[in-house]
Design a protein around this motif. Structure first.
Motif, mmCIF file in Angstrom:
data_model
loop_
_atom_site.group_PDB
_atom_site.id
_atom_site.type_symbol
_atom_site.label_atom_id
_atom_site.label_comp_id
_atom_site.label_asym_id
_atom_site.label_seq_id
_atom_site.Cartn_x
_atom_site.Cartn_y
_atom_site.Cartn_z
ATOM 1 N N PHE A 160 0.844 -1.196 0.000
ATOM 2 C CA PHE A 160 0.000 0.000 0.000
ATOM 3 C C PHE A 160 0.879 1.246 0.000
ATOM 4 O O PHE A 160 1.788 1.372 0.816
ATOM 5 C CB PHE A 160 -0.914 0.036 1.232
ATOM 6 N N GLN A 161 0.592 2.163 -0.929
ATOM 7 C CA GLN A 161 1.241 3.472 -0.942
ATOM 8 C C GLN A 161 0.172 4.549 -1.056
ATOM 9 O O GLN A 161 -0.879 4.317 -1.658
ATOM 10 C CB GLN A 161 2.229 3.604 -2.119
ATOM 11 N N PHE A 162 0.451 5.692 -0.477
ATOM 12 C CA PHE A 162 -0.519 6.782 -0.526
ATOM 13 C C PHE A 162 0.206 8.111 -0.398
ATOM 14 O O PHE A 162 1.396 8.168 -0.069
ATOM 15 C CB PHE A 162 -1.564 6.631 0.587
ATOM 16 N N GLY A 163 -0.521 9.178 -0.659
ATOM 17 C CA GLY A 163 0.055 10.505 -0.535
ATOM 18 C C GLY A 163 -0.908 11.541 -1.075
ATOM 19 O O GLY A 163 -2.116 11.286 -1.187
ATOM 20 N N GLY A 164 -0.380 12.709 -1.412
ATOM 21 C CA GLY A 164 -1.248 13.762 -1.913
ATOM 22 C C GLY A 164 -0.454 14.937 -2.442
ATOM 23 O O GLY A 164 0.724 15.126 -2.113
#
Length: 265
Positions: A160-164
C-alpha cells in the motif's frame, strides 16, 4: 454452519497474510513508479477525457492531454516538473450547432524541495507558477499565476502506498480584461499492489475556484501495470473518475489514462 463460516474467515485472513508476504518481495520499483518525488527523471503522457460536463448541454465534452517532464537535481533533494496541456473543447449549443476549439493551454511548472526524503516517505514543498501560453482565449486564463505546491508520498508498505498533492495559485499579472484567478487543488492518491506489476489506483483531483464558488470533487478507482525494460520503468494505467460534488461547469464523468516513464540511473 457457524463453524464453517469461521473456517472460511480464518482461511481468508491466512490468504491475505500469504498474499501480503509474497508482494513484499517484489522490491521498490513498483512502489516508486507512482511517486511524483522519486529521484528519477520522468516523462509522462496523461489524458483526461470528459464526455459528460455538469450544467452543459448533452454532447459537450472536454479532452485534456498533459505532457509532463520531471527531473531531480541537488542530489535528488529538489524536483522540477513542467506540464504542458493540449486541450480540445467541444460545445453544443441549444440549436444543435457545435463548435470545437483545440490547442495548447497554459503551461504549468513547480519546483519542490524534499525536506523529508527517505526510502519510505518523501515530502516536498516549493513554488508553483502557470504562464499564459494558450493558443486560444478559451483554452487559458491569459493570466500569470503564482502560488505553491506541497506533495507527499508514503511507501512504508510494499503493498500500500498513498500521498497527496496540494496546490494553490492566484493571478499576479496578465490581461486586465480577463477575470482574476484564485484557486486550489487537492489530489489524494492511493495504490494497492496486486503482484507482478499490477496494481489498483486512485488519483482524483479536487478542484476549487474561490472566485466563482465553483468546485469539483471526484473519486477514482482504476488499474495499472508497471513493467521494467532495461533502465526504464513503464507505468500504464486507466482510471474512471466520477464527481461526487460539483458546482459550475465541471466534468461529471472522466476517464484518466496515462503512460508514465521513469529512467533509472
Amino acid at each position: 454452519m457457524f463453524l464453517n463460516r469461521l473456517k472460511l474467515v480464518v482461511a481468508f485472513f491466512c490468504f491475505l497474510l500469504t498474499f501480503h508476504a509474497a508482494i513484499a518481495q517484489e522490491g521498490d520499483n513498483n512502489a516508486q513508479a507512482n511517486n511524483p518525488l522519486a529521484n528519477m527523471t520522468a516523462l509522462n503522457f496523461q489524458n483526461y477525457f470528459s464526455p459528460v460536463l455538469t450544467n452543459s448541454p448533452s454532447g459537450t465534452y472536454l479532452n485534456n492531454t498533459w505532457v509532463r517532464f520531471a527531473t531531480p537535481f541537488f542530489d535528488g533533494k529538489t524536483i522540477f516538473r513542467v506540464s504542458a496541456p493540449l486541450t480540445t473543447i467541444n460545445t453544443k449549443q441549444a440549436d444543435g450547432t457545435q463548435s470545437t476549439v483545440s490547442g495548447l493551454g497554459d503551461l504549468n511548472a513547480f519546483m519542490a524541495y524534499n525536506f523529508v526524503s527517505s526510502p519510505t516517505a518523501t515530502v516536498g514543498i516549493g513554488p508553483n507558477i502557470t504562464l499564459p501560453t494558450a493558443t486560444d482565449p478559451t483554452l487559458g486564463t491569459e493570466k500569470v499565476q503564482a502560488g505553491f505546491a506541497l506533495v507527499a508520498f508514503v511507501a512504508k508498505s510494499p503493498v500500500f502506498q498513498f500521498g497527496g498533492l496540494i496546490t494553490y495559485q492566484a493571478s499576479v499579472a496578465g490581461n486586465a480584461e480577463r477575470q482574476d484567478t484564485n484557486g486550489g487543488a487537492v489530489q489524494p492518491f492511493y495504490f494497492w499492489q496486486l503482484g507482478k506489476g499490477a496494481y489498483l489506483r486512485g488519483a482524483p483531483i479536487w478542484f476549487f475556484n474561490f472566485n466563482e464558488a465553483a468546485y469539483s470533487v471526484p473519486i477514482g478507482l482504476g488499474i495499472g501495470k508497471v513493467v521494467t525494460l532495461g533502465n526504464t520503468v513503464f507505468n500504464l494505467f486507466i482510471e474512471p473518475q466520477y464527481s461526487m460534488l460539483s458546482a459550475g461547469v465541471q466534468p461529471q464523468l472522466q476517464i484518466f489514462t496515462g503512460i508514465n516513464l521513469q529512467f533509472v540511473k
